[in-house]
Motif scaffolding. Structure first.
Motif, PDB file in Angstrom:
ATOM      1  N   ILE A 127      14.689  64.470  78.341  1.00 26.56           N
ATOM      2  CA  ILE A 127      15.404  63.078  79.083  1.00 26.56           C
ATOM      3  C   ILE A 127      15.627  62.343  77.300  1.00 26.56           C
ATOM      4  O   ILE A 127      14.904  62.074  76.732  1.00 26.56           O
ATOM      5  CB  ILE A 127      14.307  62.480  79.411  1.00 26.56           C
ATOM      6  N   ASP A 128      16.781  61.869  77.529  1.00 22.52           N
ATOM      7  CA  ASP A 128      17.198  60.596  76.435  1.00 22.52           C
ATOM      8  C   ASP A 128      16.258  59.463  75.999  1.00 22.52           C
ATOM      9  O   ASP A 128      16.276  58.982  77.255  1.00 22.52           O
ATOM     10  CB  ASP A 128      18.583  60.315  76.198  1.00 22.52           C
ATOM     11  N   THR A 129      15.685  59.522  75.291  1.00 24.37           N
ATOM     12  CA  THR A 129      14.558  58.134  76.002  1.00 24.37           C
ATOM     13  C   THR A 129      15.295  56.487  75.468  1.00 24.37           C
ATOM     14  O   THR A 129      16.192  56.608  74.231  1.00 24.37           O
ATOM     15  CB  THR A 129      13.569  57.926  74.499  1.00 24.37           C
ATOM     16  N   ASP A 130      14.995  55.485  75.706  1.00 22.92           N
ATOM     17  CA  ASP A 130      15.066  54.622  75.234  1.00 22.92           C
ATOM     18  C   ASP A 130      14.263  53.829  73.782  1.00 22.92           C
ATOM     19  O   ASP A 130      15.168  52.598  73.735  1.00 22.92           O
ATOM     20  CB  ASP A 130      15.346  53.340  76.061  1.00 22.92           C
ATOM     21  N   VAL A 131      12.665  54.188  74.502  1.00 20.41           N
ATOM     22  CA  VAL A 131      12.609  54.315  73.249  1.00 20.41           C
ATOM     23  C   VAL A 131      11.686  54.900  72.829  1.00 20.41           C
ATOM     24  O   VAL A 131      10.600  55.686  73.154  1.00 20.41           O
ATOM     25  CB  VAL A 131      11.716  52.808  73.216  1.00 20.41           C
ATOM     26  N   ALA A 132      11.706  55.277  71.349  1.00 18.81           N
ATOM     27  CA  ALA A 132      10.322  56.160  70.599  1.00 18.81           C
ATOM     28  C   ALA A 132       9.519  55.703  69.863  1.00 18.81           C
ATOM     29  O   ALA A 132       9.920  54.880  69.751  1.00 18.81           O
ATOM     30  CB  ALA A 132      11.776  57.351  69.638  1.00 18.81           C
ATOM     31  N   VAL A 133       8.345  56.425  69.929  1.00 17.53           N
ATOM     32  CA  VAL A 133       7.283  55.514  69.124  1.00 17.53           C
ATOM     33  C   VAL A 133       6.670  57.484  68.800  1.00 17.53           C
ATOM     34  O   VAL A 133       6.468  57.972  69.232  1.00 17.53           O
ATOM     35  CB  VAL A 133       6.285  55.533  70.520  1.00 17.53           C
ATOM     36  N   VAL A 134       6.185  57.224  67.255  1.00 19.44           N
ATOM     37  CA  VAL A 134       5.536  57.945  66.798  1.00 19.44           C
ATOM     38  C   VAL A 134       4.234  57.169  66.219  1.00 19.44           C
ATOM     39  O   VAL A 134       4.531  56.320  65.024  1.00 19.44           O
ATOM     40  CB  VAL A 134       6.556  58.502  65.148  1.00 19.44           C
ATOM     41  N   THR A 135       3.393  57.876  66.893  1.00 25.92           N
ATOM     42  CA  THR A 135       1.885  57.243  66.628  1.00 25.92           C
ATOM     43  C   THR A 135       1.213  57.825  65.307  1.00 25.92           C
ATOM     44  O   THR A 135       0.990  56.624  64.403  1.00 25.92           O
ATOM     45  CB  THR A 135       1.072  57.751  67.650  1.00 25.92           C
ATOM     46  N   ALA A 175      -3.290  49.786  69.138  1.00 26.91           N
ATOM     47  CA  ALA A 175      -2.674  49.034  69.294  1.00 26.91           C
ATOM     48  C   ALA A 175      -1.967  48.673  68.794  1.00 26.91           C
ATOM     49  O   ALA A 175      -1.427  47.304  69.458  1.00 26.91           O
ATOM     50  CB  ALA A 175      -4.482  48.477  69.368  1.00 26.91           C
ATOM     51  N   ALA A 176      -2.531  48.665  66.963  1.00 25.98           N
ATOM     52  CA  ALA A 176      -1.233  47.334  66.434  1.00 25.98           C
ATOM     53  C   ALA A 176       0.365  47.996  66.596  1.00 25.98           C
ATOM     54  O   ALA A 176       1.231  47.667  66.765  1.00 25.98           O
ATOM     55  CB  ALA A 176      -1.436  47.859  64.993  1.00 25.98           C
ATOM     56  N   THR A 177       0.290  49.134  67.298  1.00 20.52           N
ATOM     57  CA  THR A 177       1.468  50.120  67.188  1.00 20.52           C
ATOM     58  C   THR A 177       1.630  49.172  68.193  1.00 20.52           C
ATOM     59  O   THR A 177       3.165  49.586  69.074  1.00 20.52           O
ATOM     60  CB  THR A 177       1.499  51.487  67.259  1.00 20.52           C
ATOM     61  N   VAL A 178       1.478  49.767  69.635  1.00 23.02           N
ATOM     62  CA  VAL A 178       1.283  48.660  70.625  1.00 23.02           C
ATOM     63  C   VAL A 178       2.015  47.694  71.184  1.00 23.02           C
ATOM     64  O   VAL A 178       3.460  47.127  71.531  1.00 23.02           O
ATOM     65  CB  VAL A 178       0.396  49.479  71.726  1.00 23.02           C
ATOM     66  N   VAL A 179       1.441  46.383  70.246  1.00 24.69           N
ATOM     67  CA  VAL A 179       2.072  45.668  69.885  1.00 24.69           C
ATOM     68  C   VAL A 179       3.584  45.510  69.545  1.00 24.69           C
ATOM     69  O   VAL A 179       4.797  44.523  69.663  1.00 24.69           O
ATOM     70  CB  VAL A 179       0.745  44.282  69.167  1.00 24.69           C
ATOM     71  N   ALA A 180       3.820  46.486  68.503  1.00 25.95           N
ATOM     72  CA  ALA A 180       4.596  46.049  68.170  1.00 25.95           C
ATOM     73  C   ALA A 180       6.093  46.759  68.712  1.00 25.95           C
ATOM     74  O   ALA A 180       7.109  46.545  68.934  1.00 25.95           O
ATOM     75  CB  ALA A 180       5.098  47.446  66.577  1.00 25.95           C
ATOM     76  N   VAL A 181       5.591  48.232  70.069  1.00 25.37           N
ATOM     77  CA  VAL A 181       6.815  48.108  71.255  1.00 25.37           C
ATOM     78  C   VAL A 181       7.201  47.467  71.952  1.00 25.37           C
ATOM     79  O   VAL A 181       8.115  46.928  71.838  1.00 25.37           O
ATOM     80  CB  VAL A 181       6.407  49.368  71.635  1.00 25.37           C
ATOM     81  N   LEU A 182       5.403  46.722  72.630  1.00 23.89           N
ATOM     82  CA  LEU A 182       6.177  45.723  73.700  1.00 23.89           C
ATOM     83  C   LEU A 182       6.972  43.990  72.563  1.00 23.89           C
ATOM     84  O   LEU A 182       7.985  44.164  73.212  1.00 23.89           O
ATOM     85  CB  LEU A 182       5.474  44.865  73.550  1.00 23.89           C
ATOM     86  N   VAL A 183       6.668  44.129  71.526  1.00 25.11           N
ATOM     87  CA  VAL A 183       7.984  42.862  70.659  1.00 25.11           C
ATOM     88  C   VAL A 183       8.770  43.162  70.125  1.00 25.11           C
ATOM     89  O   VAL A 183      10.137  42.779  71.368  1.00 25.11           O
ATOM     90  CB  VAL A 183       6.765  42.713  69.520  1.00 25.11           C
ATOM     91  N   TYR A 184       9.326  44.700  70.036  1.00 27.69           N
ATOM     92  CA  TYR A 184      10.577  44.869  69.193  1.00 27.69           C
ATOM     93  C   TYR A 184      11.588  45.779  70.977  1.00 27.69           C
ATOM     94  O   TYR A 184      12.549  45.255  70.876  1.00 27.69           O
ATOM     95  CB  TYR A 184      10.442  45.892  68.571  1.00 27.69           C
ATOM     96  N   MET A 185      10.319  46.072  71.869  1.00 25.43           N
ATOM     97  CA  MET A 185      11.924  45.969  73.223  1.00 25.43           C
ATOM     98  C   MET A 185      11.791  44.524  73.637  1.00 25.43           C
ATOM     99  O   MET A 185      12.873  45.041  74.999  1.00 25.43           O
ATOM    100  CB  MET A 185      10.793  46.916  74.121  1.00 25.43           C
ATOM    101  N   GLY A 186      11.425  43.104  72.414  1.00 29.97           N
ATOM    102  CA  GLY A 186      11.568  42.226  74.143  1.00 29.97           C
ATOM    103  C   GLY A 186      10.731  41.800  74.999  1.00 29.97           C
ATOM    104  O   GLY A 186      11.335  40.857  76.090  1.00 29.97           O
TER     105      GLY A 186
END
Length: 418
Positions: A152-160, A251-262
């Motif tokens: 599945i082509d992702t919209d948001v990729a996260v590498v922890t 947790a810090a990575t999760v905040v980044a995902v939420l912020v950069y996703m808008g």
């Protein structure tokens, strides 16, 4: 083929491919095309990494649900029931919908042999499609580039995180492993890296793909205080956040995902999230008198996190440890040997299970002074009973850790007593 129960289906799909693991997208993608699935209303979020995938998925899911979005979450492995792997709005799917999904995948695959994980992934995607969700949160099983979730082509990729693990599949150096895990990124889509000291291949892969990379330590930062922590990035700052029970790095990575996703999380949103975020098997207290914690830590990076958690306890706890022999047992013991007063090591069943005697050798090498405090047992159950006696007599806690298998065996033992 018709099966009358989930157990029957699981037995069947385990037998459909000669290999437990066979990385590659071709087989699954052919079946996926036949399913003609629609995407979620908002976005697909795909999470890869050596450690922290599960807790990152959990926090993302719990945040999105708190904002009244509908969410499908796919994770692995499970502890007691397969249903744990496929969740709708943070609740495991029931047997009926799982069996229906397996029927659909079985009909669509025709003569294509699928691995257990491919079959499971396709079932999850079909269930999510049928549920008309806002978000899909997908955890990579192994690696990234060739993992079936990457169909599945992702919209948001996260590498922890990136560290040495599964070297037989992913390579024996961090640059190669980082390239494999970053293989979930897509052109013109967000890629959030929570990796500390990131290998250069994360940035080079993002550049080759054309992904919009945001990295911890460069684009966003976090700082731990005495009782709280703070986050900053993209012109946004959050102060006085509660320290979560799940790893702060994630947790810090999760905040980044939420912020950069808008998604514009508020301070109150994040306080609420980190005050209650939880995930089974991540330094989770499951009993009292004595206190018993379970933790799936099974590699050096996770061992460092566990050692940090243990340091907050009033006394050194008692270890019940079982590991798989293809893990870096030596490095895990280097980080954890002196964190415990006693070691009760146990055999794990199956071809991948390490013998307790092997664990004992590594502990003795790391900390020879523990020779009289380290013993080998044939099972998690027998090791745990011995640990209970010590913990009760000396007013210590017990930590059961080393593998999903170890924690699952403990949970099954407790379930059988209820």
């Amino acid at each position: 083929m018709t099966h009358t129960s989930l157990a029957s289906w699981l037995s069947y799909i385990e037998s459909q491919h000669p290999s437990e693991i066979e990385l590659g997208l071709e087989r699954g993608s052919k079946v996926l095309a036949r399913l003609n699935l629609s995407r979620p209303k908002c976005k697909v979020i795909t999470v890869a990494g050596t450690n922290g995938k599960g807790s990152t998925c959990a926090m993302l899911t719990q945040y999105l649900c708190s904002q009244n979005y509908s969410v499908g979450t796919y994770t692995s492995p499970h502890f007691l029931a397969f249903n744990e792997r496929i969740a709708l709005n943070d609740s495991p799917c029931d047997d009926e919908i799982l069996c229906r999904a397996f029927e659909v995948i079985e009909a669509a695959r025709e003569d294509i042999a699928l691995t257990y994980f491919e079959f499971s992934t396709l079932a999850a995607l079909w269930i999510f499609d049928q549920s008309e969700l806002d978000y899909w949160v997908l955890e990579v099983g192994l690696g990234g580039r060739l993992d079936s979730v990457n169909m599945i082509d992702t919209d948001v990729a996260v590498v922890t995180s990136i560290s040495l693990d599964h070297i037989d599949w992913l390579g024996d150096n961090l640059d190669v492993i980082a390239r494999e895990k970053t293989g979930i990124a897509r052109k013109d889509k967000l890629l959030v890296s929570g990796v500390v000291n990131p290998p250069s291949t994360i940035a080079s892969t993002a550049l080759e793909v054309g992904a919009h990379l945001r990295q911890k330590g460069l684009d966003f930062h976090f700082e731990l205080g005495k009782h709280t922590w703070s986050w900053s990035g993209d012109g946004v700052q959050f102060e006085s956040l509660p320290i979560p029970s799940l790893p702060l790095q994630n947790a810090a990575t999760v905040v980044a995902v939420l912020v950069y996703m808008g998604l514009s999380p508020t301070h109150d949103d994040l306080v609420s999230l980190f005050s209650r975020a939880q995930l089974m098997g991540r330094f989770q207290k499951v009993a009292t008198s004595p206190d018993v914690y379970i933790d799936v830590a099974h590699n050096p990076e996770a061992a460092i996190e566990l050692a940090h958690r243990i340091s907050s306890l009033p006394r050194k706890p008692v270890a019940v440890c079982g590991m798989l022999k293809d893990k870096d047992i030596s490095s895990v013991m280097v980080h954890l040997a002196d964190s415990f007063s006693d070691w009760l090591c146990c055999d794990l069943a199956g071809p991948r299970g390490a013998k307790a005697s092997e664990l004992v050798k590594h502990i003795m090498h790391s900390s020879p002074g523990l020779v009289s405090k380290t013993n080998a047992f044939s099972s998690v159950a027998s090791a745990f009973q011995a640990a209970l006696s010590i913990a009760q007599a000396e007013q210590r806690s017990v930590i059961v850790f080393g593998s999903f298998v170890t924690v699952s065996d403990y949970l099954a033992l407790n379930q059988s007593k209820e």
